[in-house]
Design an enzyme around this catalytic site. Structure first.
Site, short mmCIF file in Angstrom:
data_model
loop_
_atom_site.label_atom_id
_atom_site.label_comp_id
_atom_site.label_asym_id
_atom_site.label_seq_id
_atom_site.Cartn_x
_atom_site.Cartn_y
_atom_site.Cartn_z
N SER A 44 4.04 18.08 41.14
CA SER A 44 3.03 19.13 40.98
C SER A 44 1.59 18.62 41.01
CB SER A 44 3.26 19.93 39.70
OG SER A 44 2.95 19.17 38.56
N LYS B 68 -1.52 17.98 34.02
CA LYS B 68 -2.16 19.07 34.77
C LYS B 68 -3.66 18.89 34.74
CE LYS B 68 1.67 21.45 35.41
NZ LYS B 68 2.37 21.25 36.65
#
Length: 143
Positions: A61, A98
């Site tokens: 991701s 993230k």
């Protein structure tokens, strides 16, 4: 994407030669007369234990930010996480890597891969920032 915390780094590593010329992607022959100085990886990565630790990244991701599955990231927990920083965090006890986005009173944890949607931190969620990613290290060894 999951994160495995590997533990703190220790200071006082061995000093390695830093050559004073740009290295092309070919096969140069670094001569001793081109050594500019000796540096340690501690200096290069600004490692100041005990505020810095390693984490291993699993998943894809964050690949558009240059962080790939299996990479090690150097995380500094003494830095205040700012808008746009890549962070290691716990969201409802799930360790994640993230990019932190703050919009008005909304916190969004963004992936760097369009296959993965943003994660909005909702009221009632527990978000703990464990540190800011300052560098990533990739193993280019042969499989």
């Amino acid at each position: 994407m999951s994160v495995t915390i590997l533990g703190p780094l220790s200071e006082a590593g061995e000093k390695l030669p830093l050559y004073s010329f740009q290295v092309p992607a070919g096969f140069p022959s670094p001569a001793a007369d081109h050594i500019e100085k000796h540096i340690s990886l501690d200096e290069l990565f600004d490692i100041r234990a005990p505020h810095v630790y390693l984490a291993k990244i699993e998943g894809e991701s964050m690949q558009d930010a240059g962080i790939f599955c299996g990479d090690l990231v150097i995380v500094n927990r003494s830095l205040n996480a700012e808008h746009g920083d890549i962070v290691i965090a716990g969201l409802n006890s799930e360790p994640i890597c993230k990019r932190l986005h703050k919009r008005d009173n909304t916190i969004i944890l963004m992936s760097a891969n369009s296959k993965y949607p943003p994660r909005y931190v909702m009221e009632g969620d527990e978000l703990i920032i464990w540190g800011v990613v300052t560098y990533s290290v990739r193993d280019h060894g042969r499989s």
